[in-house]
Design a protein around this motif. Structure first.
Motif, short mmCIF file in Angstrom:
data_model
loop_
_atom_site.label_atom_id
_atom_site.label_comp_id
_atom_site.label_asym_id
_atom_site.label_seq_id
_atom_site.Cartn_x
_atom_site.Cartn_y
_atom_site.Cartn_z
N ILE A 69 0.87 -1.18 0.00
CA ILE A 69 0.00 0.00 0.00
C ILE A 69 0.91 1.22 0.00
O ILE A 69 1.70 1.41 0.93
CB ILE A 69 -0.93 0.03 1.23
CG1 ILE A 69 -1.77 -1.24 1.31
CG2 ILE A 69 -1.84 1.26 1.17
CD1 ILE A 69 -2.67 -1.30 2.55
N ARG A 81 -0.43 3.30 -4.86
CA ARG A 81 -1.14 2.03 -4.83
C ARG A 81 -2.14 2.04 -3.67
O ARG A 81 -2.04 1.24 -2.73
CB ARG A 81 -0.17 0.86 -4.64
CG ARG A 81 0.87 0.69 -5.75
CD ARG A 81 1.82 -0.43 -5.38
NE ARG A 81 2.89 -0.59 -6.35
CZ ARG A 81 3.95 -1.39 -6.19
NH1 ARG A 81 4.04 -2.11 -5.06
NH2 ARG A 81 4.88 -1.48 -7.11
N PRO A 82 -3.12 2.93 -3.72
CA PRO A 82 -4.01 3.06 -2.57
C PRO A 82 -5.28 2.23 -2.63
O PRO A 82 -6.09 2.30 -1.71
CB PRO A 82 -4.35 4.55 -2.61
CG PRO A 82 -4.38 4.86 -4.08
CD PRO A 82 -3.34 3.98 -4.72
N PHE A 83 -5.47 1.46 -3.71
CA PHE A 83 -6.78 0.85 -3.90
C PHE A 83 -6.79 -0.67 -3.84
O PHE A 83 -7.61 -1.26 -3.14
CB PHE A 83 -7.38 1.29 -5.24
CG PHE A 83 -7.61 2.77 -5.32
CD1 PHE A 83 -8.48 3.41 -4.46
CD2 PHE A 83 -6.94 3.53 -6.27
CE1 PHE A 83 -8.69 4.78 -4.53
CE2 PHE A 83 -7.14 4.90 -6.35
CZ PHE A 83 -8.01 5.53 -5.48
N ALA A 84 -5.90 -1.32 -4.56
CA ALA A 84 -6.02 -2.76 -4.76
C ALA A 84 -6.08 -3.54 -3.45
O ALA A 84 -7.05 -4.26 -3.18
CB ALA A 84 -4.87 -3.26 -5.63
N PRO A 133 -6.28 -2.44 -0.14
CA PRO A 133 -7.37 -2.06 0.77
C PRO A 133 -8.75 -2.53 0.32
O PRO A 133 -9.55 -2.97 1.16
CB PRO A 133 -7.29 -0.52 0.78
CG PRO A 133 -5.86 -0.22 0.47
CD PRO A 133 -5.45 -1.27 -0.52
N ILE A 134 -9.03 -2.45 -0.97
CA ILE A 134 -10.35 -2.88 -1.45
C ILE A 134 -10.51 -4.39 -1.29
O ILE A 134 -11.58 -4.88 -0.89
CB ILE A 134 -10.56 -2.45 -2.91
CG1 ILE A 134 -10.74 -0.93 -2.97
CG2 ILE A 134 -11.78 -3.15 -3.52
CD1 ILE A 134 -10.85 -0.37 -4.37
N LEU A 142 -11.22 1.07 3.98
CA LEU A 142 -12.02 2.01 3.21
C LEU A 142 -11.53 3.44 3.42
O LEU A 142 -11.62 4.27 2.51
CB LEU A 142 -13.49 1.88 3.60
CG LEU A 142 -14.18 0.59 3.16
CD1 LEU A 142 -15.60 0.52 3.71
CD2 LEU A 142 -14.20 0.49 1.63
N ALA A 154 -8.66 3.85 1.08
CA ALA A 154 -9.16 4.01 -0.29
C ALA A 154 -9.72 5.42 -0.51
O ALA A 154 -9.54 6.02 -1.57
CB ALA A 154 -10.22 2.95 -0.59
N GLY A 193 -6.87 7.71 -0.95
CA GLY A 193 -6.32 7.53 -2.29
C GLY A 193 -7.17 8.20 -3.34
O GLY A 193 -6.65 8.82 -4.29
N LEU A 194 -8.49 8.09 -3.21
CA LEU A 194 -9.39 8.73 -4.16
C LEU A 194 -9.25 10.24 -4.10
O LEU A 194 -9.30 10.92 -5.13
CB LEU A 194 -10.83 8.31 -3.85
CG LEU A 194 -11.90 8.72 -4.86
CD1 LEU A 194 -11.60 8.12 -6.23
CD2 LEU A 194 -13.28 8.27 -4.39
#
Length: 378
Positions: A173, A177-180, A182-183, A217, A220, A223-224
């Motif tokens: 993370i 790379r904030p999504f893969a 954590p989601i 979340l 994420a 990251g968003l």
């Protein structure tokens, strides 16, 4: 406390002030939830436990904001964990000892006042005390919540730091790379919870999974925030209204009437935190008011000190009703809301100033003995 990001990240010095207030509101919601648990307030207070999910998502957002990409080696990881322990453990220890003393005094006094409180001590034994001392009491090791009940989330939070700090360290993370990961964690956590219970309101048993979902979340959402262009105030207002509407639906519907509905709470919290993180939008002027900023600053002390006070006030109320000291329709349980607020807030402020801050400063000084690593204050 929450601290603004470095100016080099392109975020204004006022960043995160709205989130500070949101944390305070979440803590106050938990106070009312526990008062409701003791006395039975109007039904929508039954679901005020969602304040905890607000904490978890907010924690993921802030921790990733401050530490994402900065834990690059073992020294950085060790210092990160030490700073988190310095942040959460001292007050947990103090309130645990205070609750042990409170339990001993309650049993010694006895009588009708103690009779309404003693059943809550059912899981308080030497093993649960040691588990609380080691902050492992919410890792599905005990039969039920024990001692200072709200501290279950402190237990899950500490080990969430351990897991996600390690993920930061190994690079799974990062800011880019904030999504893969954590989601995937959030989806897996939702699935595990749904397979075990129709309610997301888990504590000593599945609370760690609940915490991991919210934290993931929050990451994420942060990251968003970094990927989206600067949103308009109107867009932020719409998102805030949508998130609050989702949370109000959960508050308005009894859990038994809509199983799994509260699984939407972490998602709604993530939207709310993302929408308020710019300190702009319809609700932010309210969140930036000085009283709510103060409430945010004392929120951790409020969260850990209120439970004993709620038990005392509610027991006194029940005893007064039973003995005819107070009578009449005007004396409904909801009249205790301003009373408990008037008691818990000053106690939280005093605890924050005289216990929490000095203890944190002391432990941070010891932390200087650790190898240096870039890690801003949180």
């Amino acid at each position: 406390m929450l601290y603004p990001a470095p100016m080099s990240e392109g975020i204004s010095a006022g960043y995160l002030r709205s989130l500070e207030a949101i944390r305070g509101i979440g803590a106050l919601a938990i106070v009312l939830y526990h008062l409701d648990d003791r006395l039975g307030l109007p039904f929508y207070f039954d679901n005020f436990y969602i304040g905890v999910d607000l904490f978890f998502v907010l924690s993921g957002f802030i921790i990733f904001h401050v530490y994402g990409g900065r834990i690059e080696d073992r020294a950085g990881y060790a210092r990160f964990l030490w700073l988190r322990v310095a942040r959460i453990y001292p007050l947990h220890f103090v309130t645990l000892v205070a609750f042990v003393a409170f339990q001993a005094l309650t049993i010694e006094i006895g009588g009708s006042l103690a009779a309404s409180i003693e059943p809550l001590f059912a899981h308080n034994d030497i093993w649960s005390f040691l588990a609380n001392l080691a902050v492992i009491h919410a890792l599905n090791l005990l039969d039920g919540p024990s001692f200072n009940v709200p501290s279950w989330s402190i237990s899950t939070e500490l080990y969430t730091y351990v897991v996600f700090g390690a993920l930061f360290w190994v690079g799974l993370i990062r800011p880019d790379r904030p999504f893969a990961v954590p989601i995937l964690i959030a989806i897996g956590g939702f699935a595990l919870m749904a397979a075990r219970t129709p309610s997301f309101n888990a504590m000593h048993d599945l609370g760690f999974i609940r915490n991991m979902v919210g934290f993931a979340l929050g990451i994420a959402a942060r990251g968003l925030h970094g990927l989206l262009p600067r949103p308009t105030t109107r867009t932020l207002t719409v998102l805030q209204i949508a998130a609050i509407a989702m949370l109000l639906v959960v508050l308005a519907v009894p859990g038994r009437s809509a199983p799994y509905l509260n699984y939407t709470v972490p998602l709604a919290c993530a939207v709310l935190i993302l929408a308020c993180s710019h300190d702009r939008g319809g609700f932010c002027p309210i969140l930036l008011l000085a009283p709510l900023q103060w409430l945010g600053r004392i929120s951790y002390a409020l969260y850990l000190t209120h439970y004993m006070l709620v038990l005392i006030v509610s027991a006194l109320y029940v005893a007064a009703v039973q003995h005819g000291v107070i009578t009449g329709k005007a004396w409904q349980p909801w009249v205790l809301i301003p009373v408990i607020i008037a008691i818990t807030l000053p106690v939280a402020h005093a605890t924050h100033v005289w216990v929490e801050l000095p203890a944190r400063t002391f432990l941070r000084q010891w932390g200087r003995l650790l190898p240096s690593a870039a890690s801003p204050r949180t």
